[in-house]
Design an enzyme around this catalytic site. Structure first.
Site, short mmCIF file in Angstrom:
data_model
loop_
_atom_site.label_atom_id
_atom_site.label_comp_id
_atom_site.label_asym_id
_atom_site.label_seq_id
_atom_site.Cartn_x
_atom_site.Cartn_y
_atom_site.Cartn_z
N LEU A 1 34.38 27.99 -2.49
CA LEU A 1 34.91 29.35 -2.57
C LEU A 1 36.44 29.27 -2.51
O LEU A 1 36.99 28.39 -1.86
CB LEU A 1 34.41 30.20 -1.39
CG LEU A 1 32.89 30.39 -1.26
CD1 LEU A 1 32.58 31.18 0.02
CD2 LEU A 1 32.32 31.11 -2.47
N ASP A 2 37.10 30.20 -3.19
CA ASP A 2 38.56 30.29 -3.07
C ASP A 2 38.94 30.45 -1.61
O ASP A 2 38.16 30.99 -0.80
CB ASP A 2 39.09 31.50 -3.84
CG ASP A 2 38.93 31.36 -5.35
OD1 ASP A 2 38.72 30.23 -5.81
OD2 ASP A 2 39.02 32.38 -6.04
N ARG A 3 40.13 30.00 -1.28
CA ARG A 3 40.58 30.06 0.12
C ARG A 3 40.41 31.46 0.71
O ARG A 3 39.97 31.61 1.86
CB ARG A 3 42.05 29.64 0.21
CG ARG A 3 42.57 29.63 1.64
CD ARG A 3 43.96 29.03 1.71
NE ARG A 3 44.24 28.58 3.08
CZ ARG A 3 45.05 27.60 3.38
NH1 ARG A 3 45.68 26.94 2.44
NH2 ARG A 3 45.25 27.25 4.64
N ASN A 4 40.76 32.50 -0.03
CA ASN A 4 40.72 33.86 0.50
C ASN A 4 39.45 34.63 0.14
O ASN A 4 39.39 35.84 0.28
CB ASN A 4 41.96 34.64 0.04
CG ASN A 4 43.23 34.11 0.68
OD1 ASN A 4 43.23 33.75 1.86
ND2 ASN A 4 44.30 34.02 -0.09
N THR A 5 38.43 33.89 -0.32
CA THR A 5 37.11 34.47 -0.52
C THR A 5 36.23 34.04 0.65
O THR A 5 36.19 32.87 1.01
CB THR A 5 36.48 33.99 -1.84
OG1 THR A 5 37.28 34.44 -2.94
CG2 THR A 5 35.06 34.51 -2.01
#
Length: 334
Positions: free
Chosen positions: A148-152
């Site tokens: 997952l993306d860092r901010n997801t």
């Protein structure tokens, strides 16, 4: 002399692959020379390196301790004290698999050697439980199966065993392990849609563009849960799973994600940043649906797992005046 007795997590791979992990600082030419000279043997016999290992096989290294130490890199792992300050939110666990609800802001995998990611947290967790040892890490490292993306935020699958990493990787490649996300997007969406496109990534800016033609196809499906005149809460089925796919694909359709400053509407984002302290995209990997599986994965076969929405995201859902789907919106937390 050092003997390695093959365990389940090491079985199924070629001998030379195992040796390159164990003697990770040694050049390949050294390993093959030691095999030719019978300084490294398999089950007491000369080996070439392409033999496939089985549980219980014996690999003996007739090398000086100093040589083994020289060519073995120290295990890269963060301190337990540092990691214990961020306990894992474990949604499900058995002998093979961990399902973790990753918070926004945490890396899935390290970008730099100094980073601490979900992988390092998982390794530390398993060491503390004594399910693995630092010696085990020389030939097998537990890892994650999806990123997952860092901010997801949301569900990440971690494999404790080699067979788990291999099986989950296959399910994700074949798209039989279904992944569902929650997000809030700009604009009113009234009907489900199945959208297609092609994606291209700019490595320099770490940004992708979506077009109607290209080499990398993407596929996204979504269903509106709740909406008003200005925004919609969506349940998104991520079918292909490319970099920033949901964010870029929905933005290309005129529905950027709330809080997404890379692909979204900055003025709209700023209003929610001021009111709710929203600083990154409200995108949450909400559910995983497993297909029918056989042993040793019968415990997750045909099961669905859900990760609670983060507090920041939940506050926006709860305090929004939805014109349709109010109850449905409030039920996504459970």
């Amino acid at each position: 002399m050092k003997e390695i007795v093959i365990k389940p997590n090491e079985a199924g791979q070629r001998l030379d692959k195992l040796l390159k992990k164990y003697l990770s600082e040694a050049p390949g030419s050294f390993i093959y020379k030691m095999l030719r000279k019978k300084n490294i043997v398999l089950n007491g016999k000369k080996a070439t390196g392409n033999e496939k290992l089985s549980v219980g096989d014996s690999v003996k290294l007739f090398l000086a301790d100093e040589t083994i130490q020289k060519f073995s890199s120290p295990v890269q792992n963060s301190s337990v004290d540092r990691i214990e300050s961020v306990p894992l939110d474990i949604v499900y666990e058995d002998k093979q698999i961990l399902l973790i609800n990753k918070p926004s802001g945490m890396l899935s995998q390290r970008a730099e050697k100094s980073d601490v990611s979900v992988v390092e947290y998982v390794i530390s967790y398993l060491i503390n439980k004594k399910e693995i040892s630092e010696e085990d890490l020389k030939t097998f490292r537990p890892s994650i199966c999806n990123r997952l993306d860092r901010n997801t935020s949301g569900l990440i699958v971690a494999g404790k065993t080699l067979i788990c990493l291999q099986t989950m990787g296959h399910l994700l490649k074949e798209r039989t392990l279904k992944k569902y996300y929650l997000c809030i997007v700009k604009g009113r969406i009234l009907k489900p849609r199945h959208i297609y496109g092609y994606i291209q990534k700019d490595e320099r800016t770490n940004k992708v563009t979506v077009s109607k033609s290209g080499d990398v196809p993407i596929e996204t499906e979504y269903v509106p849960i709740a909406w008003n005149d200005s925004m919609t809460l969506l349940r998104v089925h991520l079918i292909t799973g490319k970099t920033h796919q949901i964010r870029a694909h929905l933005a290309s359709e005129g529905h950027p994600l709330l809080g997404d400053y890379k692909y979204g509407d900055c003025v709209w984002n700023d209003s929610f940043r001021k009111k709710y302290k929203v600083t990154s995209q409200l995108l949450h990997a909400y559910q995983l649906e497993f297909p029918e599986l056989t042993s040793p994965f019968e415990d997750v076969s045909r099961k669905t797992y859900t990760a609670k929405v983060p507090t920041e995201f939940w506050k926006v859902i709860k305090e929004t005046a939805w014109q349709h789907g109010t109850q449905e919106a409030l039920e996504v937390q459970h």
